[in-house]
Motif scaffolding. Structure first.
Motif, PDB file in Angstrom:
ATOM      1  N   VAL A  24     -17.414  34.015-111.327  1.00 10.59           N
ATOM      2  CA  VAL A  24     -17.406  33.054-110.217  1.00 10.59           C
ATOM      3  C   VAL A  24     -16.213  33.314-109.290  1.00 10.59           C
ATOM      4  O   VAL A  24     -16.357  33.360-108.060  1.00 10.59           O
ATOM      5  CB  VAL A  24     -17.390  31.601-110.745  1.00 10.59           C
ATOM      6  N   VAL A  25     -15.044  33.513-109.854  1.00 14.49           N
ATOM      7  CA  VAL A  25     -13.843  33.720-109.040  1.00 14.49           C
ATOM      8  C   VAL A  25     -13.949  35.026-108.247  1.00 14.49           C
ATOM      9  O   VAL A  25     -13.721  35.054-107.032  1.00 14.49           O
ATOM     10  CB  VAL A  25     -12.572  33.714-109.916  1.00 14.49           C
ATOM     11  N   PHE A  26     -14.309  36.107-108.907  1.00 11.82           N
ATOM     12  CA  PHE A  26     -14.382  37.399-108.225  1.00 11.82           C
ATOM     13  C   PHE A  26     -15.492  37.410-107.175  1.00 11.82           C
ATOM     14  O   PHE A  26     -15.313  37.955-106.090  1.00 11.82           O
ATOM     15  CB  PHE A  26     -14.590  38.531-109.222  1.00 11.82           C
ATOM     16  N   SER A  27     -16.619  36.803-107.482  1.00 10.70           N
ATOM     17  CA  SER A  27     -17.708  36.717-106.501  1.00 10.70           C
ATOM     18  C   SER A  27     -17.291  35.887-105.303  1.00 10.70           C
ATOM     19  O   SER A  27     -17.621  36.217-104.155  1.00 10.70           O
ATOM     20  CB  SER A  27     -18.961  36.117-107.148  1.00 10.70           C
ATOM     21  N   SER A  28     -16.543  34.820-105.554  1.00 12.45           N
ATOM     22  CA  SER A  28     -16.050  33.974-104.467  1.00 12.45           C
ATOM     23  C   SER A  28     -15.114  34.752-103.549  1.00 12.45           C
ATOM     24  O   SER A  28     -15.122  34.552-102.331  1.00 12.45           O
ATOM     25  CB  SER A  28     -15.335  32.746-105.017  1.00 12.45           C
ATOM     26  N   LEU A  29     -14.310  35.625-104.113  1.00 12.19           N
ATOM     27  CA  LEU A  29     -13.414  36.445-103.294  1.00 12.19           C
ATOM     28  C   LEU A  29     -14.211  37.322-102.331  1.00 12.19           C
ATOM     29  O   LEU A  29     -13.830  37.497-101.173  1.00 12.19           O
ATOM     30  CB  LEU A  29     -12.511  37.309-104.181  1.00 12.19           C
ATOM     31  N   VAL A  30     -15.329  37.849-102.795  1.00 11.98           N
ATOM     32  CA  VAL A  30     -16.178  38.678-101.935  1.00 11.98           C
ATOM     33  C   VAL A  30     -16.878  37.808-100.899  1.00 11.98           C
ATOM     34  O   VAL A  30     -16.896  38.133 -99.704  1.00 11.98           O
ATOM     35  CB  VAL A  30     -17.206  39.481-102.774  1.00 11.98           C
ATOM     36  N   LEU A  31     -17.444  36.687-101.340  1.00 16.06           N
ATOM     37  CA  LEU A  31     -18.190  35.816-100.425  1.00 16.06           C
ATOM     38  C   LEU A  31     -17.317  35.230 -99.315  1.00 16.06           C
ATOM     39  O   LEU A  31     -17.799  34.990 -98.211  1.00 16.06           O
ATOM     40  CB  LEU A  31     -18.874  34.697-101.204  1.00 16.06           C
ATOM     41  N   THR A  32     -16.041  35.007 -99.604  1.00 10.38           N
ATOM     42  CA  THR A  32     -15.137  34.450 -98.593  1.00 10.38           C
ATOM     43  C   THR A  32     -14.494  35.537 -97.730  1.00 10.38           C
ATOM     44  O   THR A  32     -13.738  35.224 -96.816  1.00 10.38           O
ATOM     45  CB  THR A  32     -14.020  33.610 -99.244  1.00 10.38           C
ATOM     46  N   GLY A  33     -14.770  36.791 -98.039  1.00 11.67           N
ATOM     47  CA  GLY A  33     -14.212  37.890 -97.257  1.00 11.67           C
ATOM     48  C   GLY A  33     -12.830  38.315 -97.677  1.00 11.67           C
ATOM     49  O   GLY A  33     -12.222  39.188 -97.046  1.00 11.67           O
ATOM     50  N   ALA A  34     -12.298  37.744 -98.730  1.00 10.18           N
ATOM     51  CA  ALA A  34     -10.966  38.121 -99.204  1.00 10.18           C
ATOM     52  C   ALA A  34     -10.980  39.487 -99.895  1.00 10.18           C
ATOM     53  O   ALA A  34      -9.944  40.147 -99.974  1.00 10.18           O
ATOM     54  CB  ALA A  34     -10.425  37.060-100.160  1.00 10.18           C
ATOM     55  N   ALA A  35     -12.136  39.896-100.394  1.00 11.92           N
ATOM     56  CA  ALA A  35     -12.273  41.186-101.072  1.00 11.92           C
ATOM     57  C   ALA A  35     -13.480  41.921-100.493  1.00 11.92           C
ATOM     58  O   ALA A  35     -14.433  41.287-100.024  1.00 11.92           O
ATOM     59  CB  ALA A  35     -12.451  40.984-102.575  1.00 11.92           C
ATOM     60  N   PRO A  36     -13.456  43.250-100.534  1.00  7.58           N
ATOM     61  CA  PRO A  36     -14.591  44.014-100.018  1.00  7.58           C
ATOM     62  C   PRO A  36     -15.832  43.851-100.897  1.00  7.58           C
ATOM     63  O   PRO A  36     -15.734  43.466-102.072  1.00  7.58           O
ATOM     64  CB  PRO A  36     -14.097  45.463-100.038  1.00  7.58           C
ATOM     65  N   ALA A  37     -16.991  44.140-100.339  1.00  6.92           N
ATOM     66  CA  ALA A  37     -18.266  43.966-101.045  1.00  6.92           C
ATOM     67  C   ALA A  37     -18.321  44.732-102.361  1.00  6.92           C
ATOM     68  O   ALA A  37     -18.906  44.253-103.337  1.00  6.92           O
ATOM     69  CB  ALA A  37     -19.428  44.389-100.138  1.00  6.92           C
ATOM     70  N   GLU A  38     -17.704  45.898-102.414  1.00  8.80           N
ATOM     71  CA  GLU A  38     -17.732  46.705-103.643  1.00  8.80           C
ATOM     72  C   GLU A  38     -17.079  45.982-104.821  1.00  8.80           C
ATOM     73  O   GLU A  38     -17.417  46.228-105.972  1.00  8.80           O
ATOM     74  CB  GLU A  38     -17.024  48.051-103.432  1.00  8.80           C
ATOM     75  N   PHE A  39     -16.151  45.089-104.513  1.00  4.14           N
ATOM     76  CA  PHE A  39     -15.451  44.339-105.554  1.00  4.14           C
ATOM     77  C   PHE A  39     -16.407  43.420-106.319  1.00  4.14           C
ATOM     78  O   PHE A  39     -16.136  43.039-107.447  1.00  4.14           O
ATOM     79  CB  PHE A  39     -14.306  43.531-104.932  1.00  4.14           C
ATOM     80  N   PHE A  40     -17.545  43.108-105.717  1.00  5.12           N
ATOM     81  CA  PHE A  40     -18.544  42.286-106.399  1.00  5.12           C
ATOM     82  C   PHE A  40     -18.987  42.939-107.703  1.00  5.12           C
ATOM     83  O   PHE A  40     -19.348  42.252-108.659  1.00  5.12           O
ATOM     84  CB  PHE A  40     -19.761  42.022-105.501  1.00  5.12           C
ATOM     85  N   GLY A  41     -18.927  44.269-107.762  1.00  6.58           N
ATOM     86  CA  GLY A  41     -19.293  44.980-108.989  1.00  6.58           C
ATOM     87  C   GLY A  41     -18.468  44.539-110.185  1.00  6.58           C
ATOM     88  O   GLY A  41     -18.973  44.464-111.308  1.00  6.58           O
ATOM     89  N   VAL A  42     -17.204  44.229-109.955  1.00  5.14           N
ATOM     90  CA  VAL A  42     -16.344  43.760-111.046  1.00  5.14           C
ATOM     91  C   VAL A  42     -16.839  42.406-111.545  1.00  5.14           C
ATOM     92  O   VAL A  42     -16.969  42.180-112.752  1.00  5.14           O
ATOM     93  CB  VAL A  42     -14.866  43.678-110.610  1.00  5.14           C
ATOM     94  N   GLY A  43     -17.120  41.510-110.614  1.00  7.00           N
ATOM     95  CA  GLY A  43     -17.645  40.199-110.996  1.00  7.00           C
ATOM     96  C   GLY A  43     -18.976  40.320-111.702  1.00  7.00           C
ATOM     97  O   GLY A  43     -19.224  39.648-112.714  1.00  7.00           O
ATOM     98  N   LEU A  44     -19.836  41.180-111.193  1.00  2.00           N
ATOM     99  CA  LEU A  44     -21.152  41.384-111.808  1.00  2.00           C
ATOM    100  C   LEU A  44     -21.011  41.944-113.216  1.00  2.00           C
ATOM    101  O   LEU A  44     -21.708  41.507-114.143  1.00  2.00           O
ATOM    102  CB  LEU A  44     -21.980  42.317-110.932  1.00  2.00           C
ATOM    103  N   TRP A  45     -20.096  42.880-113.398  1.00  3.04           N
ATOM    104  CA  TRP A  45     -19.830  43.471-114.714  1.00  3.04           C
ATOM    105  C   TRP A  45     -19.413  42.372-115.690  1.00  3.04           C
ATOM    106  O   TRP A  45     -19.896  42.312-116.825  1.00  3.04           O
ATOM    107  CB  TRP A  45     -18.743  44.535-114.555  1.00  3.04           C
TER     108      TRP A  45
END
Length: 142
Positions: free
Chosen positions: A93-114
């Motif tokens: 949830v935290v890592f996905s939120s970082l991507v959704l809010t633009g604080a992290a690049p889209a590729e970072f979603f892979g970490v949250g998904l993992w």
């Protein structure tokens, strides 16, 4: 060291091995890991930029975490397996939120998904084995 003795143990061992390997990669080649995560890799870092220090610290934490997970899997320490599920879901949830809010690049979603998929697979394995919830058996006194 023993091989994992359960499906849930294998999910923990695989997660631990991957955390260990990616942590080593971050220690050896932080730029490679930054690029994999979608972060900009600078040839020269300005004064006051502690990205590489943070990469070393988080990579070392990943190495340690990977070792903990592999040892827990080897010992078939089911309580540890259970503890990881909710915390890995929070991480998702935290890592996905970082991507959704633009604080992290889209590729970072892979970490949250993992983290999220791993938690769900471990939770499913524990449920299938009848170990998702702690035993409520009363202690026999004699």
């Amino acid at each position: 060291m023993r091989l994992p003795r359960s499906f849930s143990g294998w999910t923990i061992a695989v997660f631990g091995f991957l955390a260990f390997a990616l942590g080593l990669l971050g220690l050896i080649s932080p730029g490679t890991l930054l690029a994999m995560l979608g972060f900009e890799v600078l040839d020269v870092r300005p004064a006051g930029d502690y990205t590489l220090v943070y990469m070393a610290a988080s990579s070392m934490a990943a190495v340690n975490m990977g070792v903990y997970y592999v040892f827990a899997a080897s010992a078939n320490y089911t309580p540890f397996f259970r503890w990881t599920v909710p915390f890995r879901l929070v991480t998702f949830v935290v890592f996905s939120s970082l991507v959704l809010t633009g604080a992290a690049p889209a590729e970072f979603f892979g970490v949250g998904l993992w983290e999220g998929l791993g938690a769900l697979i471990t939770g499913f394995a524990l449920w299938r084995e009848g170990n998702l919830l702690p035993s409520r058996q009363s202690v026999q006194t004699g």
